[in-house]
Design an enzyme around this catalytic site. Structure first.
Site, mmCIF file in Angstrom:
data_model
loop_
_atom_site.group_PDB
_atom_site.id
_atom_site.type_symbol
_atom_site.label_atom_id
_atom_site.label_comp_id
_atom_site.label_asym_id
_atom_site.label_seq_id
_atom_site.Cartn_x
_atom_site.Cartn_y
_atom_site.Cartn_z
ATOM 1 N N GLU A 176 0.688 -1.164 0.022
ATOM 2 C CA GLU A 176 0.037 0.071 -0.049
ATOM 3 C C GLU A 176 1.006 1.271 0.144
ATOM 4 O O GLU A 176 0.490 2.056 -0.648
ATOM 5 C CB GLU A 176 -0.797 0.013 1.323
ATOM 6 C CG GLU A 176 -2.212 -0.945 1.052
ATOM 7 C CD GLU A 176 -3.147 -0.604 -0.021
ATOM 8 O OE1 GLU A 176 -3.265 0.560 -0.467
ATOM 9 O OE2 GLU A 176 -3.790 -1.426 -0.465
ATOM 10 N N ASP B 101 -5.718 8.403 -0.914
ATOM 11 C CA ASP B 101 -5.567 7.411 -0.204
ATOM 12 C C ASP B 101 -4.508 8.159 0.864
ATOM 13 O O ASP B 101 -3.251 8.755 0.317
ATOM 14 C CB ASP B 101 -5.012 6.232 -0.510
ATOM 15 C CG ASP B 101 -6.086 5.542 -1.419
ATOM 16 O OD1 ASP B 101 -7.257 5.558 -1.321
ATOM 17 O OD2 ASP B 101 -5.764 4.983 -2.584
#
Length: 145
Positions: free
Chosen positions: A53, A71
């Site tokens: 991620e 994000d």
């Protein structure tokens, strides 16, 4: 939930300054916070998730043009669903306006957030693509845990 709140406080405070963790350093930190085995999820899975991620970077950001959302952080928490950043149209803000640029306010908001759980972390695309149904033991290998 307590472990996630502690983890959130740590990572939000680090996010203001920015830190790229070394793999084993993050493994030790997550283990100290009690996430190894939390809700049945292994430490290796947490490491795999954060590797794919954010590459262990607390200041990582990724803009998603299709959803007009961003994000944020080491877990790439999405502004549309979890942390209204004030820039995302139709944000749901499941955690009561967690702004990652203000650690104290974010920490206070995170403490009151009852929806923050593994549902936040493990539906993520990177975990599904790189971690789920894979041998993730190498993520904690050599970390002297």
């Amino acid at each position: 939930m307590k472990a996630l709140i502690i983890l959130g406080l740590l990572l939000l405070s680090v996010a203001v300054q920015g830190k790229v963790f070394e793999r084993c350093e993050l493994a030790r930190t997550l283990k100290e916070l009690g996430l190894d085995g939390y809700k049945g999820v292994s430490l290796a899975n947490w490491l795999c998730l954060t590797r794919w991620e954010s590459d262990y970077n607390t200041k990582a950001t990724n803009y998603n043009p299709s959803s007009e959302s961003t994000d944020y952080g080491i877990f790439q928490i999405n502004s549309k669903w979890w942390c209204d950043d004030g820039k995302t149209p139709n944000a749901v803000d499941g955690c009561h306006n967690i702004h990652h640029s203000h650690a104290a306010a974010a920490a206070k908001s995170l403490q009151s957030c009852q929806t923050l759980s593994l549902r936040l972390y493990f539906p993520l695309v990177a975990w599904k693509s790189h971690c789920r149904d894979h041998d993730v033991s190498s993520y904690v290998e050599g970390c002297s845990l």
